[in-house]
Design a protein around this motif. Structure first.
Motif, PDB file in Angstrom:
ATOM      1  N   UNK A   1      38.043 -32.181 -12.271  1.00  0.00           N
ATOM      2  CA  UNK A   1      38.139 -32.188 -13.729  1.00  0.00           C
ATOM      3  C   UNK A   1      39.267 -33.086 -14.189  1.00  0.00           C
ATOM      4  N   UNK A   2      39.083 -33.728 -15.338  1.00  0.00           N
ATOM      5  CA  UNK A   2      40.045 -34.721 -15.819  1.00  0.00           C
ATOM      6  C   UNK A   2      40.854 -34.216 -17.006  1.00  0.00           C
ATOM      7  N   UNK A   3      41.882 -34.980 -17.322  1.00  0.00           N
ATOM      8  CA  UNK A   3      42.606 -34.775 -18.562  1.00  0.00           C
ATOM      9  C   UNK A   3      41.756 -35.277 -19.733  1.00  0.00           C
ATOM     10  N   UNK A   4      42.182 -34.903 -20.922  1.00  0.00           N
ATOM     11  CA  UNK A   4      41.496 -35.392 -22.117  1.00  0.00           C
ATOM     12  C   UNK A   4      41.754 -36.894 -22.287  1.00  0.00           C
TER      13      UNK A   4
ATOM     14  N   UNK B   1      36.039 -34.763 -18.488  1.00  0.00           N
ATOM     15  CA  UNK B   1      34.836 -34.842 -17.678  1.00  0.00           C
ATOM     16  C   UNK B   1      34.948 -34.013 -16.398  1.00  0.00           C
ATOM     17  N   UNK B   2      33.781 -33.586 -15.907  1.00  0.00           N
ATOM     18  CA  UNK B   2      33.640 -33.037 -14.564  1.00  0.00           C
ATOM     19  C   UNK B   2      32.838 -34.050 -13.753  1.00  0.00           C
ATOM     20  N   UNK B   3      33.407 -34.496 -12.629  1.00  0.00           N
ATOM     21  CA  UNK B   3      32.779 -35.542 -11.830  1.00  0.00           C
ATOM     22  C   UNK B   3      32.456 -34.972 -10.444  1.00  0.00           C
ATOM     23  N   UNK B   4      31.276 -35.352  -9.907  1.00  0.00           N
ATOM     24  CA  UNK B   4      30.770 -34.786  -8.659  1.00  0.00           C
ATOM     25  C   UNK B   4      30.594 -35.868  -7.589  1.00  0.00           C
ATOM     26  N   UNK B   5      30.982 -35.535  -6.344  1.00  0.00           N
ATOM     27  CA  UNK B   5      30.739 -36.386  -5.186  1.00  0.00           C
ATOM     28  C   UNK B   5      30.214 -35.534  -4.034  1.00  0.00           C
ATOM     29  N   UNK B   6      29.602 -36.178  -3.034  1.00  0.00           N
ATOM     30  CA  UNK B   6      29.053 -35.472  -1.875  1.00  0.00           C
ATOM     31  C   UNK B   6      29.739 -35.968  -0.609  1.00  0.00           C
ATOM     32  N   UNK B   7      30.447 -35.073   0.079  1.00  0.00           N
ATOM     33  CA  UNK B   7      31.129 -35.448   1.322  1.00  0.00           C
ATOM     34  C   UNK B   7      30.137 -35.841   2.403  1.00  0.00           C
ATOM     35  N   UNK B   8      28.944 -35.268   2.370  1.00  0.00           N
ATOM     36  CA  UNK B   8      27.942 -35.567   3.402  1.00  0.00           C
ATOM     37  C   UNK B   8      27.406 -36.979   3.260  1.00  0.00           C
ATOM     38  N   UNK B   9      27.620 -37.597   2.097  1.00  0.00           N
ATOM     39  CA  UNK B   9      27.194 -38.980   1.858  1.00  0.00           C
ATOM     40  C   UNK B   9      28.407 -39.887   1.690  1.00  0.00           C
ATOM     41  N   UNK B  10      29.423 -39.600   2.502  1.00  0.00           N
ATOM     42  CA  UNK B  10      30.686 -40.361   2.507  1.00  0.00           C
ATOM     43  C   UNK B  10      31.277 -40.523   1.107  1.00  0.00           C
TER      44      UNK B  10
END
Length: 286
Positions: A104-107, A113-122
């Motif tokens: 989660x980010x600052x304003x 924003x909430x940003x998503x990544x996948x460790x299984x896809x590097x």
């Protein structure tokens, strides 16, 4: 000390993060550090994944170290979407059992924003939620043992419960809790019956609130039973002949709500702290 994170398979090991960017793993049996790295930057969040991956949020990215590879940085995740130029200052980080990382980010210009990544896809970017909050997102946490239920806390006082299995951001919002205060940290905890559908929320005024998701009611500070008892006292005051008794009862109810209930919630939070999963949430109330 800024953050502490525990290891699920070994409760005698903890990982710490200080305000200078030093990350250390300690063996409590030996009282010494097993692993250490200096990120040389301001890090804001800490999580452990699969016992060997140390994940930290920072000002410009989310970084991953593998303790089996020494102090080498093995992955750095950034927002590469169209909003990538906006998302800076990641305040917090969480990871689910399947390796989905959320930060989660600052304003930023009235948006956060909430940003998503996948460790299984590097560390490949999976997308983001761009309208869930509009102020600084300060704390996020997956419900223990689940991949999709995420709690997010914000300085505007709102705690949102999201179901990440929903493709549409609007449909993902299950419920929103208004703490009436600026949220500093949050963590899921289990009660005596093993129900993990409970949240402990620390505010920036150093108060601890306990909420049960099933009812959407606060259990701490001024919980529903305190309000019910006060309503009963006020109704009795309207009946003839109950004036002096109600005055005494009102004083007694105030004493209970102000002294006994906060003490009980303080002890409850300490009792269940081992089941929270992230030890970074202070349990004391000043």
């Amino acid at each position: 000390m800024r953050h502490l994170s525990s290891f699920q398979s070994n409760p005698k090991k903890v990982c710490s993060l200080n305000d200078k960017g030093n990350i250390s793993i300690y063996d409590l049996n030996k009282l010494e550090s097993d692993w250490n790295v200096n990120a040389k930057e301001n890090l804001t969040g800490l999580q452990i994944h699969e016992e060997n991956q140390v994940i930290c949020s920072g000002e410009k990215s989310v970084k991953v170290w593998d303790t089996r590879q020494g102090s080498k940085l093995v992955m750095e995740m950034k927002d590469t979407s169209a909003n990538g130029g906006k998302t800076r200052n990641y305040n917090c980080v969480a990871v689910n059992p399947s390796g989905l990382v959320v930060s989660g980010t600052e304003q930023i210009k009235f948006e956060s924003f909430l940003v998503f990544w996948d460790l299984r896809q590097t560390g490949k970017l999976q997308g983001g939620y761009w309208e869930t909050h509009c102020d600084d997102i300060t704390s996020i946490s997956f419900r223990p043992g689940e991949d999709t239920i995420l709690a997010t806390g914000c300085t505007d006082g709102l705690v949102n419960i999201l179901d990440l299995s929903e493709k549409d951001e609007d449909e993902a919002l299950l419920t929103s809790l208004n703490t009436g205060d600026s949220v500093s940290r949050l963590a899921w905890y289990s009660n005596t019956k093993g129900n993990t559908d409970n949240l402990a929320i620390l505010t920036h005024t150093e108060a601890v609130q306990l909420w049960h998701m099933g009812a959407g009611l606060p259990l701490g500070k001024e919980g529903p039973f305190v309000h019910i008892s006060c309503c009963i006292v006020e109704l009795m005051a309207l009946l003839p002949g109950f004036g002096p008794a109600v005055a005494l009862m009102g004083s007694f109810t105030t004493m209970l709500s102000a002294v006994l209930l906060p003490a009980a919630f303080f002890l409850l939070l300490h009792r269940d702290a081992a089941a929270v999963g992230e030890a970074a949430v202070p349990c004391e109330q000043r």
